[in-house]
Design a protein around this motif. Sequence first.
Motif, PDB file in Angstrom:
ATOM      1  N   ALA A 130      47.868  45.655  37.517  1.00 39.22           N
ATOM      2  CA  ALA A 130      48.584  46.542  37.188  1.00 39.22           C
ATOM      3  C   ALA A 130      50.082  46.319  37.236  1.00 39.22           C
ATOM      4  O   ALA A 130      50.784  47.063  36.799  1.00 39.22           O
ATOM      5  CB  ALA A 130      48.246  47.787  38.329  1.00 39.22           C
ATOM      6  N   ILE A 174      54.651  48.832  37.828  1.00 43.56           N
ATOM      7  CA  ILE A 174      53.124  49.053  37.861  1.00 43.56           C
ATOM      8  C   ILE A 174      52.940  49.908  36.475  1.00 43.56           C
ATOM      9  O   ILE A 174      53.402  50.953  36.498  1.00 43.56           O
ATOM     10  CB  ILE A 174      52.823  49.860  39.189  1.00 43.56           C
ATOM     11  CG1 ILE A 174      53.363  49.316  40.315  1.00 43.56           C
ATOM     12  CG2 ILE A 174      51.365  49.934  39.207  1.00 43.56           C
ATOM     13  CD1 ILE A 174      53.301  48.121  40.706  1.00 43.56           C
ATOM     14  N   LEU A 194      47.168  51.937  37.095  1.00 45.04           N
ATOM     15  CA  LEU A 194      47.240  52.764  38.312  1.00 45.04           C
ATOM     16  C   LEU A 194      46.584  54.005  38.305  1.00 45.04           C
ATOM     17  O   LEU A 194      45.776  54.495  39.189  1.00 45.04           O
ATOM     18  CB  LEU A 194      48.899  52.827  38.748  1.00 45.04           C
ATOM     19  CG  LEU A 194      48.968  53.486  40.164  1.00 45.04           C
ATOM     20  CD1 LEU A 194      48.106  52.726  41.271  1.00 45.04           C
ATOM     21  CD2 LEU A 194      50.422  53.601  40.489  1.00 45.04           C
TER      22      LEU A 194
END
Length: 245
Positions: free
Chosen positions: A68, A168, A173
């Motif tokens: 991620a 991220i 996520l």
Amino acid sequence: MPDRTTLIGAEALAAAVGDLLDPLYVSLEALAAEIVRCRRAAGAGGFTERSLASFENVVAARLAVHPAMAGAGYLAEPGIITGQDRYLLWWQRAGDDELARLRLNFDASSVDIYDYLQMEFFQLARDGGARNAFGPHVDYSGSGLYVLTATVPVLAEGVFLGAAGADISMSLLERELVAVLRTGAAESVVVNAERRVIAANSPDWVVGSRLPGQPVAGDGSFVEVASVPRGPGWLVAVTDRPLAH
């Protein structure tokens, strides 16, 4: 009166979200520790880019275990790197097993300067936040992705050296956060300190949108609210509406 099963879950969901985030922040803390080690090893010779020769390998190792993470690195406090008012050492994914160093404009006289000193993810770390997160936002200066920027402070004997951080990917996520939320019995949402939705298990909330107010248990919208442990100030809020599986 809602079914009792809908009143249980926020604490457990928040704990699971904390467990999901923890490895990401542990990796950022490892990056911060490497910066401190490099500065200590530089000694009287001065802390320069050459002092950070080992840092790329440490970043690469962390990116390898966190799909991620779109990129990661170090943002220096002014004056920490010898002769540099602003200094960023950051790598992004550039293909399978390949990284590219991100180079941005730090010329203070330029209209398009990338002034990370004024950005919330840096200021939160400077102000003492142990684990911080900014966004979601579009990373126009780097990957071009919709990301969350997470940071931790880099500290050496009480001196703030800057921030270690990572962008991220929200698409990855969010998928993991939704999987956690769907283990609950009711519709629920993860919200940050600015009331922005980070993830939800119902289409009633849009990622990135702001709630009218910070979730409060018993306010008519949510029956239970819990803080994410070891996290960046996020909350998990649960409604009394059963989750449709």
